[in-house]
Each structure stands twice: as C-alpha cells, then as structure tokens.
Design an enzyme around this catalytic site. Structure first.
Site, mmCIF file in Angstrom:
data_model
loop_
_atom_site.group_PDB
_atom_site.id
_atom_site.type_symbol
_atom_site.label_atom_id
_atom_site.label_comp_id
_atom_site.label_asym_id
_atom_site.label_seq_id
_atom_site.Cartn_x
_atom_site.Cartn_y
_atom_site.Cartn_z
ATOM 1 N N ASP A 47 20.848 -114.642 -34.697
ATOM 2 C CA ASP A 47 21.747 -114.378 -35.830
ATOM 3 C C ASP A 47 23.198 -114.340 -35.358
ATOM 4 O OD1 ASP A 47 21.951 -113.136 -38.749
ATOM 5 O OD2 ASP A 47 23.301 -111.975 -37.458
ATOM 6 N N TYR A 52 31.905 -113.619 -35.955
ATOM 7 C CA TYR A 52 31.602 -113.002 -34.658
ATOM 8 C C TYR A 52 32.347 -113.674 -33.500
ATOM 9 C CZ TYR A 52 27.602 -110.973 -37.196
ATOM 10 O OH TYR A 52 26.793 -110.330 -38.099
ATOM 11 N N LYS A 77 26.837 -117.364 -40.792
ATOM 12 C CA LYS A 77 27.335 -116.823 -42.064
ATOM 13 C C LYS A 77 28.770 -117.261 -42.313
ATOM 14 C CE LYS A 77 24.881 -112.623 -40.656
ATOM 15 N NZ LYS A 77 25.194 -112.504 -39.243
ATOM 16 N N HIS A 110 28.478 -114.016 -46.158
ATOM 17 C CA HIS A 110 28.473 -112.826 -45.294
ATOM 18 C C HIS A 110 28.640 -111.520 -46.073
ATOM 19 C CE1 HIS A 110 29.449 -111.640 -40.888
ATOM 20 N NE2 HIS A 110 28.870 -110.647 -41.499
HETATM 21 N N1 LIG Z 1 25.496 -109.180 -42.289
HETATM 22 C C1 LIG Z 1 26.288 -108.217 -41.882
HETATM 23 O O1 LIG Z 1 27.255 -107.827 -42.567
HETATM 24 C C2 LIG Z 1 26.016 -107.563 -40.561
HETATM 25 C C3 LIG Z 1 26.633 -106.334 -40.248
HETATM 26 C C4 LIG Z 1 26.318 -105.746 -39.018
HETATM 27 C C5 LIG Z 1 25.423 -106.382 -38.143
HETATM 28 N N2 LIG Z 1 24.866 -107.589 -38.457
HETATM 29 C C6 LIG Z 1 23.926 -108.308 -37.539
HETATM 30 O O2 LIG Z 1 22.873 -107.413 -37.168
HETATM 31 C C7 LIG Z 1 22.828 -107.317 -35.744
HETATM 32 C C8 LIG Z 1 22.299 -105.964 -35.327
HETATM 33 O O3 LIG Z 1 23.063 -104.906 -35.868
HETATM 34 P P1 LIG Z 1 24.077 -104.028 -35.002
HETATM 35 O O4 LIG Z 1 24.541 -104.825 -33.868
HETATM 36 O O5 LIG Z 1 25.067 -103.489 -35.974
HETATM 37 O O6 LIG Z 1 23.216 -102.746 -34.549
HETATM 38 P P2 LIG Z 1 21.807 -102.464 -33.836
HETATM 39 O O7 LIG Z 1 21.120 -103.713 -33.433
HETATM 40 O O8 LIG Z 1 21.077 -101.485 -34.689
HETATM 41 O O9 LIG Z 1 22.277 -101.640 -32.561
HETATM 42 C C9 LIG Z 1 22.945 -102.204 -31.475
HETATM 43 C C10 LIG Z 1 23.298 -101.068 -30.528
HETATM 44 O O10 LIG Z 1 22.100 -100.414 -30.094
HETATM 45 C C11 LIG Z 1 22.010 -100.426 -28.691
HETATM 46 N N3 LIG Z 1 20.604 -100.731 -28.343
HETATM 47 C C12 LIG Z 1 19.980 -101.928 -28.362
HETATM 48 N N4 LIG Z 1 18.704 -101.804 -28.022
HETATM 49 C C13 LIG Z 1 18.488 -100.488 -27.777
HETATM 50 C C14 LIG Z 1 17.360 -99.756 -27.381
HETATM 51 N N5 LIG Z 1 16.174 -100.327 -27.163
HETATM 52 N N6 LIG Z 1 17.490 -98.397 -27.209
HETATM 53 C C15 LIG Z 1 18.682 -97.782 -27.433
HETATM 54 N N7 LIG Z 1 19.805 -98.442 -27.819
HETATM 55 C C16 LIG Z 1 19.699 -99.798 -27.985
HETATM 56 C C17 LIG Z 1 22.952 -101.506 -28.216
HETATM 57 O O11 LIG Z 1 23.539 -101.141 -26.991
HETATM 58 P P3 LIG Z 1 23.381 -102.049 -25.654
HETATM 59 O O12 LIG Z 1 24.151 -103.300 -25.894
HETATM 60 O O13 LIG Z 1 23.981 -101.146 -24.616
HETATM 61 O O14 LIG Z 1 21.908 -102.277 -25.482
HETATM 62 C C18 LIG Z 1 24.017 -101.529 -29.306
HETATM 63 O O15 LIG Z 1 25.017 -100.561 -29.029
HETATM 64 C C19 LIG Z 1 24.279 -107.605 -35.336
HETATM 65 O O16 LIG Z 1 24.387 -107.882 -33.964
HETATM 66 C C20 LIG Z 1 24.587 -108.768 -36.244
HETATM 67 O O17 LIG Z 1 23.986 -109.952 -35.754
HETATM 68 C C21 LIG Z 1 25.133 -108.179 -39.669
#
Ligand SMILES: NC(=O)c1ccc[n+]([C@@H]2O[C@H](COP(=O)([O-])OP(=O)(O)OC[C@H]3O[C@@H](n4cnc5c(N)ncnc54)[C@H](OP(=O)(O)O)[C@@H]3O)[C@@H](O)[C@H]2O)c1
Length: 279
Positions: A47, A52, A77, A110
């Site tokens: 994704d 990004y 997106k 997005h």
């Molecule tokens: N459509 C939208 O508007 C939108 C908005 C936000 C996000 N997104 C997409 O969704 C994806 C995921 O969401 P997100 O990045 O906001 O949050 P997330 O995946 O819930 O969390 C990422 C965070 O969690 C940590 N992490 C990862 N694996 C872990 C584990 N097993 N145990 C503990 N901590 C862990 C990571 O740190 P480390 O790097 O240190 O592992 C990072 O700080 C984004 O990367 C993006 O592609 C889309």
C-alpha cells in the site's frame, strides 16, 4: 526461506490479499529494503500513495524482490488536490511512472474533497480504470453517507473503503455499509500506530495464544475479513505481523477486544484534510 500463504477477500470482482504492507513514512533505502524483504517472505500486497513520496522506492523494492508483477497487489492513492478530472488522470499517470508500472491493482481517492463534485471525480476515476491504468478503483476515509453517494454516482464498481480501524475504534457502521455494497474494508493503522503492542488486555489474550499483542490486534481484524496493512520499518517485525493466520480468537475474546473501542479512539486527525461535518 519458507514463504507463507496469505488468504484473500473478494469484493466487487477484486481479489485482495488480507495482509498488505503499509508504507507511509518509509523512505529511501529503508522503504526499498522493507518492500523487497516483505515480498520475499510472502507478502503479496503493498500500500502506497502519491502523498507518501515513496512510490519510486516501492517500485524498486518490487523489482528487487524478483516476485512476478502479476503476483503482487499494488495499491496507490490520489491526493484530493488532484481530484479535478484532468488532474486526476495526470496524477494517476505520474504515480505509474514513479512506480515504473503500466497499471496498479487498486487506485483510491485518498480523502474526500468537498470542493470538487464527487460525480466528476468518480467519473475520472472510472475513466482511468477503463484506460487500463488500474485494475480496480476504491475510496479511502469515506463515511457511510459518502459511501452511499459514491456507490450511486460511480460508473465502475468500488472495491473498498480504506479506513482507520483497530481495537480502540468502533467502525461497525462503515463496515456494514461496505458489506451492503460488496466492498472490502481495508484497515489502516491496524495496530493503532504501535499502541496495540502496549495494551495489557491484548497482551493477556496474546499470551494465551503464544502471540504478541500486535498480532492479536491484527487477528481481531482479519478474523472479521478486514484487510490489514500494518507498517514497520524493522525487517524482523514483518514476519511477526504476518503470523496471524495460524491461530483463532474465541467469540468471547473477540467481544472483549471489541469492548476496547472508545469515542476518542481515532488516531488520525481528520481536521487536517479540511473535512467538514459529513454525517
Ligand atoms: N488512507 C489513509 O488515509 C491512511 C492513513 C494512515 C495510514 N495509511 C496506511 O496504513 C498503513 C498502516 O498504518 P500506520 O502506518 O498509520 O500504523 P500501524 O501500521 O498501525 O503502526 C505502525 C507503527 O507500529 C509499529 N509497529 C509495527 N509492527 C509492530 C509490532 N509488531 N509491534 C509493535 N509495534 C509495531 C511501527 O514501528 P516500527 O517501524 O518501529 O516497527 C510503527 O511505528 C500506513 O503505512 C499507510 O500505508 C493510510
């Protein structure tokens, strides 16, 4: 290296792997390396987004992995500033050129943009699909009311709404609206930006399954057929976040986890998108 097999969901003609790799905030070499490694260990869904600023690196990781293009589901997106029809097509072409791909699997709006008529934007999105720039189209951050409007206006089927979803947030209304229209729900921030990893109740349930709290958070979602796209910058966590298909939460555990939802459980601030009160 053992490669895991990941189940998929079907939605309006699309087959979407239940686990994808989120790439927000992954940049440069880290991004390329994580995408490559994820694909090598069995991830088949990536994704990204024009916002990004890493589509180039995502494409490089994809090629470096040696995995066949047709075996990987790639989502990008369009940023709301580019929702005017001609702008949208240009933005889609620019994304493809940064990714160095001839098409993506899924192209999303997005965020909603109240300043441009949704019918025009969806018309343009349908057009880029018909031109072969994407296999499927969908939306992100759409509320129930917006999903209903979008479904009524679109010229091509919408296959998903990508929304914030994790145990600390109740998204049952949006999920019901998606199911009604055969759209998949893709959960972003599925481990609540790491907060799930620190939760004591999730940790207790995790211990009973010999898993981590983050894995329980992801399992809670995939067990509801919700697609998850966790992000990590650490290669060793890629396998942890993928090992969620070899255990099952009991109905009682599912209920307990759902009870973690709070009114203020949202992490992503909607106000920055200039979103008015849509509901
Ligand atoms: N459509 C939208 O508007 C939108 C908005 C936000 C996000 N997104 C997409 O969704 C994806 C995921 O969401 P997100 O990045 O906001 O949050 P997330 O995946 O819930 O969390 C990422 C965070 O969690 C940590 N992490 C990862 N694996 C872990 C584990 N097993 N145990 C503990 N901590 C862990 C990571 O740190 P480390 O790097 O240190 O592992 C990072 O700080 C984004 O990367 C993006 O592609 C889309």
């Amino acid at each position: 290296m053992e490669v895991m097999s990941i189940p998929s969901v079907k939605a309006n003609g699309a087959t979407i792997p239940l686990l994808g790799l989120g790439t927000w905030d992954l940049r440069g070499r880290t991004c390329t390396r994580i995408v490559e490694h994820a694909l090598r260990i069995g991830y088949r869904h990536i994704d990204t987004a024009e916002m990004y600023d890493n589509e180039r690196e995502v494409g490089e990781g994809l090629r470096a992995s040696g995995i066949k293009r047709s075996d990987v589901f790639v989502t990008t997106k369009i940023w709301p500033d580019h929702f005017a029809p001609r702008e949208l097509e240009r933005a889609a072409r620019e994304s493809l050129s940064r990714l160095r791909l001839s098409e993506v699997d899924l192209l999303l709006l997005h965020w909603p943009n109240p300043r441009i008529p949704l019918a025009d934007t969806l018309g343009a999105l349908g057009q880029v699909k018909r031109e072969g720039l994407t296999r499927h189209i969908g939306v992100s951050n759409f509320t129930v009311a917006l999903i209903e409007q979008a479904v009524a206006l679109t010229t091509e089927p919408l296959v998903c709404d990508q929304i914030e979803y994790h145990p600390f947030l109740d998204q049952s209304k949006v999920i019901a609206a998606c199911r009604k229209h055969d759209m998949a729900v893709v959960a972003y921030s599925p481990i609540a930006r790491g907060k799930a990893g620190d939760d004591r109740m999730l940790a207790r349930i995790a211990a009973a399954h010999d898993k981590t709290a983050a894995q329980v958070s992801l399992r809670f979602l995939v067990q509801q057929s919700i697609v998850v796209i966790p992000r990590t910058s650490k290669a060793e966590r890629l396998a942890e976040n993928a090992a969620i298909f070899d255990f099952k939460l009991s109905p009682q555990e599912m209920t307990e986890i759902a009870a973690l939802a709070r009114r203020d459980g949202r992490i992503i601030d909607w106000s920055y998108s200039g979103r008015p009160n849509w509901d």
